[in-house]
Design a protein around this motif. Structure first.
Motif, PDB file in Angstrom:
ATOM      1  N   GLU A  59       0.831  -1.206   0.000  1.00  8.61           N
ATOM      2  CA  GLU A  59       0.000   0.000   0.000  1.00  8.61           C
ATOM      3  C   GLU A  59       0.869   1.262   0.000  1.00  8.61           C
ATOM      4  N   PHE A  60       1.988   1.218   0.710  1.00 13.31           N
ATOM      5  CA  PHE A  60       2.887   2.378   0.762  1.00 13.31           C
ATOM      6  C   PHE A  60       3.405   2.723  -0.633  1.00 13.31           C
ATOM      7  N   TRP A  61       3.897   1.723  -1.384  1.00  9.42           N
ATOM      8  CA  TRP A  61       4.470   1.990  -2.694  1.00  9.42           C
ATOM      9  C   TRP A  61       3.377   2.302  -3.716  1.00  9.42           C
ATOM     10  N   GLN A  62       2.186   1.790  -3.504  1.00  6.44           N
ATOM     11  CA  GLN A  62       1.074   2.194  -4.364  1.00  6.44           C
ATOM     12  C   GLN A  62       0.816   3.686  -4.229  1.00  6.44           C
ATOM     13  N   LYS A  63       0.822   4.169  -2.971  1.00 10.50           N
ATOM     14  CA  LYS A  63       0.603   5.604  -2.748  1.00 10.50           C
ATOM     15  C   LYS A  63       1.736   6.439  -3.337  1.00 10.50           C
ATOM     16  N   ILE A  64       2.972   5.941  -3.214  1.00  9.08           N
ATOM     17  CA  ILE A  64       4.115   6.663  -3.786  1.00  9.08           C
ATOM     18  C   ILE A  64       3.950   6.802  -5.299  1.00  9.08           C
ATOM     19  N   PHE A  65       3.563   5.702  -5.952  1.00  5.96           N
ATOM     20  CA  PHE A  65       3.399   5.758  -7.410  1.00  5.96           C
ATOM     21  C   PHE A  65       2.263   6.690  -7.812  1.00  5.96           C
ATOM     22  N   LEU A  66       1.173   6.659  -7.056  1.00  5.56           N
ATOM     23  CA  LEU A  66      -0.003   7.451  -7.416  1.00  5.56           C
ATOM     24  C   LEU A  66       0.121   8.919  -7.016  1.00  5.56           C
ATOM     25  N   ILE A  70       2.933  10.288 -10.331  1.00  6.64           N
ATOM     26  CA  ILE A  70       2.125  11.074 -11.266  1.00  6.64           C
ATOM     27  C   ILE A  70       2.783  12.419 -11.545  1.00  6.64           C
ATOM     28  N   LEU A  71       3.496  12.969 -10.561  1.00  9.32           N
ATOM     29  CA  LEU A  71       4.223  14.227 -10.792  1.00  9.32           C
ATOM     30  C   LEU A  71       5.347  14.011 -11.802  1.00  9.32           C
ATOM     31  N   LEU A 250      10.305   2.039 -10.014  1.00 12.69           N
ATOM     32  CA  LEU A 250      11.157   2.460 -11.133  1.00 12.69           C
ATOM     33  C   LEU A 250      10.670   1.831 -12.440  1.00 12.69           C
ATOM     34  N   TYR A 251      10.306   0.557 -12.347  1.00 13.73           N
ATOM     35  CA  TYR A 251       9.814  -0.153 -13.536  1.00 13.73           C
ATOM     36  C   TYR A 251       8.575   0.551 -14.101  1.00 13.73           C
ATOM     37  N   LEU A 252       7.651   0.915 -13.228  1.00 13.80           N
ATOM     38  CA  LEU A 252       6.433   1.589 -13.677  1.00 13.80           C
ATOM     39  C   LEU A 252       6.742   2.949 -14.294  1.00 13.80           C
ATOM     40  N   GLU A 253       7.720   3.660 -13.731  1.00 14.05           N
ATOM     41  CA  GLU A 253       8.068   4.972 -14.273  1.00 14.05           C
ATOM     42  C   GLU A 253       8.677   4.853 -15.671  1.00 14.05           C
ATOM     43  N   VAL A 254       9.566   3.867 -15.847  1.00 13.98           N
ATOM     44  CA  VAL A 254      10.153   3.661 -17.172  1.00 13.98           C
ATOM     45  C   VAL A 254       9.081   3.186 -18.150  1.00 13.98           C
ATOM     46  N   VAL A 289      -5.143   8.477 -16.699  1.00 11.91           N
ATOM     47  CA  VAL A 289      -4.441   7.190 -16.663  1.00 11.91           C
ATOM     48  C   VAL A 289      -4.297   6.728 -15.217  1.00 11.91           C
ATOM     49  N   ARG A 290      -3.960   7.658 -14.326  1.00 12.31           N
ATOM     50  CA  ARG A 290      -3.857   7.335 -12.899  1.00 12.31           C
ATOM     51  C   ARG A 290      -5.191   6.819 -12.366  1.00 12.31           C
ATOM     52  N   SER A 291      -6.276   7.536 -12.688  1.00 14.91           N
ATOM     53  CA  SER A 291      -7.592   7.144 -12.191  1.00 14.91           C
ATOM     54  C   SER A 291      -8.014   5.788 -12.739  1.00 14.91           C
TER      55      SER A 291
END
Length: 379
Positions: A59-66, A70-71, A250-254, A289-291
């Motif tokens: 849940e922590f890393w989900q929040k970081i990604f979202l 997104i920024l 990182l994988y999701l960002e790339v 896309v985030r939503s």
């Protein structure tokens, strides 16, 4: 749709359109809306794949990604990345690149921002195309419980038993494309190799730390069964989980970067104004896309519609092919978007028909947790 999930997207869309109207009048508002629609249509498969990875994160890393993620998506890929590419290509410093972008020179002007970015497209396409091609190949060469296009997925899964076959195919494809399509083969080979290396490094590290965390979790469960664990256990598990989450982040960002290439380049067919592009692609497109990603995770859509992930990965394969062909030939962005949407909608329709057929037979239609985990063993 659920207002709690899409509320921020609606609010950001309204605000972005107002800013566009104040910035450039009704023409700017229309262009901003068109860009937002373009980005959402091109990125629905991105949201599906994001959801498959996000389900594996804490849940922590989900929040970081979202939040932080997104920024990065909005300002990094949709605003800073094009400026960086133009700056490197034209040997400009950041201030000069921004100044050039704001000048709004005609796209056919060799000194314009849009022209220089289009000139760099072969390198961009090679990097993003190789990253997405590896993602598709690793997925399609993995055997799984459910198959959608069984006539092709099952034979490919058997071929995937050959070690590193995806890497071999990707390298051969890169060499052939650089040789026969590229004006500057060396530049394309370097860019494509970097895309391949980035995929292998980030995906490999993410899998490594995720597996390490799982092993530690199993060890701690055994300790609990035998007696109290020592004081170092929880912190070690948290550390391993943190590393796994970080590399999946990182994988999701790339991955988002690779998906955004076609949208960023395609935007210049609509407008060369970086402000309008940032509003339409960055704010409106990235927020939706985030939503969509959150919606898919929270509603368990991937478990309910078992072929949706298949459609997304076939859309990725098509996008990878389009990007790589784009090294030598331009493919209209409308075609790119329609191909992705066609795969997604076809997979959704197949899932609905499957669910109805099995429900009539009294069979469970939802994927179990074990089946989902098995499908996600290779991202």
């Amino acid at each position: 749709m659920n207002l709690r999930i899409f509320g921020w997207s609606y609010a950001v869309t309204a605000a972005s359109l107002v800013v566009a109207l104040l910035y450039g009048g009704w023409e700017a508002l229309i262009l901003c809306a068109v860009l937002g629609i373009l980005e959402v249509s091109l990125s629905f498969d991105n949201a599906v794949v994001n959801a498959t990875v996000l389900e594996r994160m804490s849940e922590f890393w989900q929040k970081i990604f979202l939040t932080i993620g997104i920024l990065i998506a909005v300002f990094g890929m949709r605003l800073v990345f094009p400026l960086l590419i133009v700056g490197i290509t034209a040997d400009l410093n950041p201030v000069e690149a921004v100044t050039l972008a704001l000048e709004r020179r005609p796209e056919d002007d060799p000194t314009s921002y849009a022209y220089l970015l289009n000139e760099a497209y072969p390198q961009i396409a090679a990097f993003g195309g190789m990253f997405l091609l590896m993602l598709f190949l690793d997925w399609v060469f993995t055997e799984r419980e459910h198959t959608w296009l069984s006539w092709v997925e099952r034979p490919l899964a058997r071929i995937g038993q050959l070690n590193r076959i995806s890497v071999v195919i990707a390298i051969v494809a890169l060499v052939l494309l650089a040789t026969f399509l590229a004006d500057e083969p060396t530049v394309v080979l370097i860019a494509g190799s970097l895309g391949l290396i980035t995929y292998l490094a980030v995906n490999g590290l993410g899998d490594f730390f995720e597996q390490a965390g799982q092993k530690q979790l199993e060890a701690f469960e055994e300790e609990d069964a035998a007696g109290p664990r020592n004081g170092s256990g929880p912190s070690q598990l948290a550390k391993a989980t943190g590393k796994a989450g970080f590399f999946l982040f990182l994988y999701l960002e790339v991955l988002d970067a690779a998906f955004s290439f076609d949208g960023v380049i395609g935007a210049f067919a609509i407008t060369t104004d970086p402000i309008i592009i940032a509003l339409g692609l960055g704010l409106i497109g990235a927020m939706f896309v985030r939503s969509l990603t959150v919606f898919l995770v929270r509603k368990g859509t991937l478990a309910d519609y078992v072929y949706l992930e298949h459609g997304a990965h076939w859309a990725i394969g098509a996008l990878a092919a389009i990007l790589l062909v784009g090294i030598g030939y331009h493919v209209n962005e409308v075609v790119t978007g329609l191909v992705g949407v066609a795969f997604i909608l076809s997979a959704l329709a197949s899932s609905i028909l499957r669910n109805r057929r099995l429900a009539a037979q009294g069979v469970e239609t939802r994927k179990t947790a074990d089946e989902l985990a098995a499908d996600h063993t290779s991202v």
